[in-house]
Design a protein around this motif. Structure first.
Motif, PDB file in Angstrom:
ATOM      1  N   ASP A   1       0.851  -1.187   0.000  1.00 45.51           N
ATOM      2  CA  ASP A   1       0.000   0.000   0.000  1.00 45.51           C
ATOM      3  C   ASP A   1       0.890   1.241   0.000  1.00 45.51           C
ATOM      4  OD1 ASP A   1       0.846   0.589   2.655  1.00 45.51           O
ATOM      5  OD2 ASP A   1      -0.694  -0.735   3.452  1.00 45.51           O
ATOM      6  N   ASP A   2       0.301   2.415  -0.152  1.00 46.53           N
ATOM      7  CA  ASP A   2       1.074   3.649  -0.286  1.00 46.53           C
ATOM      8  C   ASP A   2       1.930   3.940   0.948  1.00 46.53           C
ATOM      9  OD1 ASP A   2       0.045   4.018  -2.787  1.00 46.53           O
ATOM     10  OD2 ASP A   2      -1.542   5.385  -2.154  1.00 46.53           O
ATOM     11  N   THR A   3       1.411   3.618   2.131  1.00 41.74           N
ATOM     12  CA  THR A   3       2.165   3.874   3.360  1.00 41.74           C
ATOM     13  C   THR A   3       3.435   3.039   3.404  1.00 41.74           C
ATOM     14  OG1 THR A   3       0.140   4.375   4.584  1.00 41.74           O
ATOM     15  CG2 THR A   3       2.094   3.808   5.880  1.00 41.74           C
ATOM     16  N   GLN A   4       3.304   1.771   3.031  1.00 41.76           N
ATOM     17  CA  GLN A   4       4.464   0.886   3.034  1.00 41.76           C
ATOM     18  C   GLN A   4       5.453   1.266   1.937  1.00 41.76           C
ATOM     19  OE1 GLN A   4       2.181  -2.762   2.696  1.00 41.76           O
ATOM     20  NE2 GLN A   4       2.676  -3.330   4.806  1.00 41.76           N
TER      21      GLN A   4
END
Length: 226
Positions: free
Chosen positions: A15-18
């Protein structure tokens, strides 16, 4: 659990956070850790040192052979074999000490490259800013064997394990869970957040900026070292 290196396919699946925690590298993506040592030239340097060591060993053998030839020639001319053998033996002993000192110096440099640097790299990848906590434990599990980094078992004996295997072993060890990056990311910080930030486990005033989990890890490691 976060991996240190990812392929493009593995990176795309995050995901974008990771994804924000990784940076693109030559062979894919790797975890963005400040202060990670550059070991790109490690292989070339090791080969250079091994070549120097081999050259010194060849010089030593050549010197011994030359000394024998000269001693034999002088002995035939003067007939004083005992005196000549003693003289050349002293020279050989002196030269041997010089060459051994040079070999030991190169062995020390190899140890720095193949053990110290690898241990630091692995500790940083596993624990980031808390790398110093596990660095001695990782270093104790590494040795130099035939110009390569060898992973030792818990008894200090050579094993077939790789550096990746050793990394996984530390990741699964509950003792180091508070400082392992993947373990912290998986989230056991709920209880830690409820603790009094003004009181350490040993009654001393902790660093108010230090993660409670890291502080607890320091306490555990200190007890085990005692």
């Amino acid at each position: 659990m976060l991996k240190f290196k990812l392929t493009k396919e593995e990176f795309d699946a995050l995901d974008d956070t990771q994804k924000s925690m990784y940076t693109e590298s030559a062979n894919g993506y790797q975890l963005a850790i400040e202060g990670l040592p550059d070991v790109s030239g490690l292989t070339k340097k090791v080969e250079e040192l091994l070549g120097e060591k081999k050259t010194e060993q060849e010089k030593r053998r050549a010197a011994e052979e030359e000394a024998k030839k000269v001693a034999e020639e002088q002995a035939r001319k003067k007939g004083d074999i005992e005196t000549l053998e003693k003289s050349w033996q002293e020279k050989l002993t002196s030269r041997e000490k010089e060459l051994l000192a040079q070999i030991n110096d190169r062995d020390s440099r190899l140890h720095t490259l193949l053990v110290d640097n690898e241990a630091h790299r692995l500790a940083t990848a596993l624990a980031g800013d808390s790398a110093d906590l596990i660095l001695p434990h990782i270093k104790a599990r590494l040795a130099v064997e035939e110009g390569k980094t060898r992973v030792l078992d818990r008894d200090g004996k050579p094993s077939a394990a790789t550096l990746d295997d050793l990394s996984k072993e530390f990741q699964s060890n509950k003792l180091f869970a508070p400082v392992i990056i993947g373990s912290k990311a998986s989230g056991t910080g709920g209880d830690a957040g409820k603790k009094n930030p003004n009181a350490g486990g040993d009654g001393q005033q902790p660093n108010k900026h230090e993660n409670p989990m890291v502080a607890r890890a320091r306490e555990i490691l200190s007890q085990n070292q005692e």
